[in-house]
Motif scaffolding. Structure first.
Motif, PDB file in Angstrom:
ATOM      1  N   UNK A   1       0.829  -1.206   0.000  1.00 10.60           N
ATOM      2  CA  UNK A   1       0.000   0.000   0.000  1.00 10.60           C
ATOM      3  C   UNK A   1       0.867   1.262   0.000  1.00 10.60           C
ATOM      4  N   UNK A   2       1.975   1.210   0.767  1.00 11.37           N
ATOM      5  CA  UNK A   2       2.826   2.399   0.882  1.00 11.37           C
ATOM      6  C   UNK A   2       3.661   2.616  -0.377  1.00 11.37           C
ATOM      7  N   UNK A   3       4.102   1.554  -1.029  1.00 14.75           N
ATOM      8  CA  UNK A   3       5.056   1.692  -2.130  1.00 14.75           C
ATOM      9  C   UNK A   3       4.487   1.413  -3.517  1.00 14.75           C
TER      10      UNK A   3
ATOM     11  N   UNK B   1       0.222   7.872 -11.560  1.00 21.35           N
ATOM     12  CA  UNK B   1       0.861   6.766 -12.271  1.00 21.35           C
ATOM     13  C   UNK B   1       1.428   7.242 -13.607  1.00 21.35           C
ATOM     14  N   UNK B   2       0.682   8.083 -14.319  1.00 18.91           N
ATOM     15  CA  UNK B   2       1.175   8.641 -15.572  1.00 18.91           C
ATOM     16  C   UNK B   2       2.487   9.392 -15.342  1.00 18.91           C
ATOM     17  N   UNK B   3       2.526  10.211 -14.326  1.00 22.93           N
ATOM     18  CA  UNK B   3       3.757  10.955 -14.026  1.00 22.93           C
ATOM     19  C   UNK B   3       4.894   9.999 -13.710  1.00 22.93           C
ATOM     20  N   UNK B   4       4.601   9.003 -12.870  1.00 22.23           N
ATOM     21  CA  UNK B   4       5.665   8.089 -12.458  1.00 22.23           C
ATOM     22  C   UNK B   4       6.251   7.330 -13.644  1.00 22.23           C
ATOM     23  N   UNK B   5       5.385   6.819 -14.507  1.00 17.75           N
ATOM     24  CA  UNK B   5       5.867   6.071 -15.678  1.00 17.75           C
ATOM     25  C   UNK B   5       6.852   6.931 -16.468  1.00 17.75           C
TER      26      UNK B   5
ATOM     27  N   UNK C   1       8.297   0.425 -10.385  1.00 19.90           N
ATOM     28  CA  UNK C   1       6.848   0.629 -10.434  1.00 19.90           C
ATOM     29  C   UNK C   1       6.106  -0.677 -10.198  1.00 19.90           C
ATOM     30  N   UNK C   2       5.243  -0.677  -9.208  1.00 19.58           N
ATOM     31  CA  UNK C   2       4.332  -1.783  -9.010  1.00 19.58           C
ATOM     32  C   UNK C   2       2.922  -1.223  -8.933  1.00 19.58           C
ATOM     33  N   UNK C   3       2.081  -1.699  -9.828  1.00 19.67           N
ATOM     34  CA  UNK C   3       0.686  -1.255  -9.824  1.00 19.67           C
ATOM     35  C   UNK C   3      -0.159  -2.379  -9.228  1.00 19.67           C
ATOM     36  N   UNK C   4      -0.927  -2.034  -8.237  1.00 16.89           N
ATOM     37  CA  UNK C   4      -1.736  -3.030  -7.556  1.00 16.89           C
ATOM     38  C   UNK C   4      -3.170  -2.962  -8.080  1.00 16.89           C
TER      39      UNK C   4
ATOM     40  N   UNK D   1       3.931  15.253 -17.692  1.00 12.95           N
ATOM     41  CA  UNK D   1       4.102  15.217 -16.232  1.00 12.95           C
ATOM     42  C   UNK D   1       3.633  16.569 -15.703  1.00 12.95           C
ATOM     43  N   UNK D   2       2.318  16.709 -15.530  1.00 12.30           N
ATOM     44  CA  UNK D   2       1.790  18.018 -15.113  1.00 12.30           C
ATOM     45  C   UNK D   2       2.101  18.232 -13.627  1.00 12.30           C
ATOM     46  N   UNK D   3       1.778  17.233 -12.821  1.00 11.28           N
ATOM     47  CA  UNK D   3       2.142  17.299 -11.400  1.00 11.28           C
ATOM     48  C   UNK D   3       3.067  16.122 -11.145  1.00 11.28           C
ATOM     49  N   UNK D   4       4.357  16.398 -10.930  1.00 14.36           N
ATOM     50  CA  UNK D   4       5.287  15.295 -10.733  1.00 14.36           C
ATOM     51  C   UNK D   4       4.865  14.408  -9.561  1.00 14.36           C
ATOM     52  N   UNK D   5       5.111  13.120  -9.697  1.00 15.74           N
ATOM     53  CA  UNK D   5       4.887  12.196  -8.595  1.00 15.74           C
ATOM     54  C   UNK D   5       6.196  12.091  -7.834  1.00 15.74           C
ATOM     55  N   UNK D   6       6.158  12.429  -6.567  1.00 11.02           N
ATOM     56  CA  UNK D   6       7.412  12.585  -5.830  1.00 11.02           C
ATOM     57  C   UNK D   6       7.964  11.226  -5.407  1.00 11.02           C
ATOM     58  N   UNK D   7       8.409  10.477  -6.359  1.00  6.50           N
ATOM     59  CA  UNK D   7       8.983   9.163  -6.097  1.00  6.50           C
ATOM     60  C   UNK D   7      10.351   9.318  -5.463  1.00  6.50           C
ATOM     61  N   UNK D   8      10.641   8.471  -4.470  1.00  4.03           N
ATOM     62  CA  UNK D   8      11.967   8.465  -3.866  1.00  4.03           C
ATOM     63  C   UNK D   8      12.865   7.525  -4.674  1.00  4.03           C
ATOM     64  N   UNK D   9      13.746   8.115  -5.469  1.00  2.39           N
ATOM     65  CA  UNK D   9      14.623   7.296  -6.314  1.00  2.39           C
ATOM     66  C   UNK D   9      15.928   6.951  -5.604  1.00  2.39           C
TER      67      UNK D   9
END
Lengths: 440, 440
Positions: free
Chosen positions: B128-130, B143-147, B265-268, B423-431
């Motif tokens: 759920x968290x990741x 998800x679009x931003x993350x991809x 990326x993991x989509x649940x 990427x209109x609103x970036x998804x703040x992924x921790x890379x």
């Protein structure tokens, strides 16, 4: 890998041109450099080009944001030797011909700064903190959400004074952006609000356009200004001329006179400034409005390898003592001219000076209502409105975007509607200032 | 004011029906109550209806979010005695016939809970968290931003292992959502990535579809499952059957076996559950998947005045021991039947039981590739794909949305493209988990 450079760019014997910014200027320049003997690296903090002239239609639900944005990578697809990196440029080091970005450093042979402009609050932190800007797509979407949330909130209060404040819109700045936004809001008030909010007296909603000077659209002809005022007034917009907003705390906008506005929304469209880049000393390189002084080749004074185009460049000529207008046309024309000049530089030929062809300017107020100033023709009304639409469709990038925008416009026109009135990401407005209300 | 009730609703002698949720069920119900002798209050935490079956196209840049969302106020414009409030329902107090929301309390004569469903992580907090969910428009945009961000990030690393992980997509759940998303990603990999990222070996991008059972699309016929697998494999999707993902830390997805996926990326998409509402005791009212037990009139057991329709309702019949499928069709049909029944109740006539007409189900894998199961016909391929498109356009709300979606589909089909890769609103992924990389 040994065959790549910083930012994993392939090493190349071709001269490298780095372009900072994928707006009108950067894209026009890139187009000129396609399939030439140069390596081009385009940097932008967004992965899309924004068609800024239509942002106000996103804010007012007339268009979806995706149809005025265009993927930069898609623009560059057919170009050779082009590389895009999603990056924020932090500073430039001219002595080592390097720029520093949030993803690393990058060397250049020629650097073009086309970073555009941002909202200028002229140091007024209260207005910056509490007002809304409309220079980017996320900002426009925030404004869209706020406008809609205000009406939902207005439904929840019994206090007429508070309800009026929630339905009061103050737009500061009588340039094209302010005029177009005011007109669009007035049309929403008239055509959409009564149907959407049957249980709210939306006739009390107010749209105030505040202009510090003595006329709106001061970059255009007197005729255009006068007609635009007539159009706005016929739509019910209150125009306040010679009025300067001095402060806004999220609830009350003060002016230099006794006049105050109690309003949940203040949009600041009263100025833009260049986006500063570190490494170029302000004293030496910047003029009014944070713009970079450039010569007639768009070359930054005293820097052979650094150029600037568009809003951020200030080319002071006899005709343009304060530089060219910060609009799409000068950016596009400078980008094109610089493209040719860079290729000349590479070929060791002399550069050609930039000559601005003023194609005129225009603004739309609403349905069938626009004003157009061209060199030899000035006209207002229905025909101007059609010209405005045609020109905007023409300069929009991408066939799909044009079709989708066209479909929306036809629909909006025929149905007197704007269907993108969606709060997709709520704008977290603090409504507690408007006391005695239930919180939304 | 004295002539209004809680939430500033006008007092009325008509019975008040409160509908919680403007999804398929709530809207179908509302339609039936238009211009009848009832006061209807629709509550939703969004101001728009979401066409969930097309969310995966938003995530994959095929459609703009605004064209699969529709303003609820616009739907209700032509209805009489209808009121909308943007509100989150917190709980219900059946004894006082009141619901408690974030904007205040509201009395009802009849209450219909049509709050839909949310992603079911089955208590797995790490996933759920990741992991990413795709049940709402903001989630789909994230998800679009993350991809897109993943590919920009992949460009910046020299480490092949890390780069592969950034271009590795794990989709958990072989239902229509998982299948459609996997197919769309595979088409992007094939048609768009090589052009957008000429300096990245995007052939190494991987799309993994993980299914716990022994076939995908288990709600459909064996034929459909088999053909969908063939379609996906022809597109290069790796299908992992009988595989259960047990954990995901943002980098490594573990399964019950030795198999691991290194993926950014993991989509649940492996389950949904009802959205719980306070005040209805779980022991007494809920069945598996947080759904509310209802009788054949969609009435909550033991509650005369409270009803539930759609995903959140579980009507256990001989044919449907676990309730109806959590899809649009049962919600729409239940909403309609309940609308008629509520009017019967008001007229003191007996209610009619709900009878589900199974219109079949379908899923699309990609260009010219879909599977359709109808009662008497089952077909796959090009014709199924056209049927899928026609049915989705038909059920989409709003003429403008249909035209815009249609235009996009034609464009995407003809041009093998998806232009909303923004990427209109970036998804703040921790890379930072992917070490040795420059940060984006």
């Amino acid at each position: 890998m040994s065959d790549t450079d910083a930012l994993n760019l392939p090493k190349s014997s071709l001269p490298r041109i780095v372009i900072v910014g994928g707006g009108f200027g950067g894209v026009a320049l890139a187009k000129k450099l396609s399939k030439k003997e140069v390596q081009v690296v385009l940097l932008d903090k967004n992965n899309y080009h924004t068609f800024q002239p239509l942002l106000y239609q996103v804010s007012t639900g007339g268009l979806e944001p995706d149809s005025i944005a265009y993927p930069i990578r898609k623009i560059l697809q057919d170009y050779n030797n082009f590389f895009f990196r999603l990056a924020e440029v932090q500073s430039v080091a001219p002595e080592s011909k390097t720029i520093i970005t949030n993803i690393g450093e990058l060397g250049y042979d020629y650097l073009v700064i086309a970073a555009g402009s941002t909202t200028n609050f002229f140091g007024n932190t209260a207005i910056e903190a509490n007002g809304m800007a409309m220079k980017t797509i996320p900002q426009s979407l925030n404004l869209r959400s706020l406008i809609l949330e205000n009406f939902e909130q207005a439904l929840l209060t019994d206090d007429l004074h508070e309800r009026d404040a929630l339905m009061n819109f103050v737009i500061v700045g009588g340039g094209p952006t302010g005029v177009e936004l005011a007109g669009a809001l007035a049309e929403i008030k008239k055509g959409i609000l009564p149907k959407d909010y049957p249980d709210l007296d939306t006739r009390r909603a107010q749209i105030n356009l505040v202009q510090s000077g003595d006329r709106i659209l001061k970059g255009m002809s007197d005729n255009a200004s006068k007609k635009a005022e007539e159009f706005l007034e016929s739509l019910g917009v209150h125009i306040w001329k010679n009025t300067r907003v001095t402060s806004y705390d999220g609830k009350t906008a003060d002016t230099k006179t006794e006049l105050k506005f109690e309003a949940a929304t203040l949009v600041w469209a009263a100025g833009v400034k260049g986006v500063p880049i570190g490494g170029l000393d302000a004293e030496e390189f910047l003029v009014r409005g944070n713009r970079l002084k450039v010569n007639e080749f768009n070359q930054i004074l005293g820097q052979d390898a650094i150029f600037a185009v568009g809003d951020i460049a200030c080319m002071q000529t006899e005709d343009t003592p304060h530089g060219h207008p910060m609009m799409a046309q000068p950016a596009i024309q400078q980008g094109r001219n610089l493209g040719d000049n860079l290729l000349r530089l590479v070929r060791k030929e002399p550069m050609q000076p930039f000559i601005y062809k003023d194609k005129g300017s225009m603004a739309t107020v609403g349905r069938n209502k626009a004003v157009v100033d061209m060199k030899n023709y000035r006209f207002q009304g229905v025909f101007a409105w059609f010209v405005w639409m045609f020109v905007h469709l023409f300069f929009l990038i991408g066939f799909r975007n044009r079709v989708v925008v066209f479909v929306n416009w036809v629909y909006n026109y025929v149905r007197f509607d704007r269907e993108a009135r969606l709060i997709i990401r709520p704008y977290q407005r603090d409504y507690s200032l408007f006391k005695d209300q239930k919180t939304l």
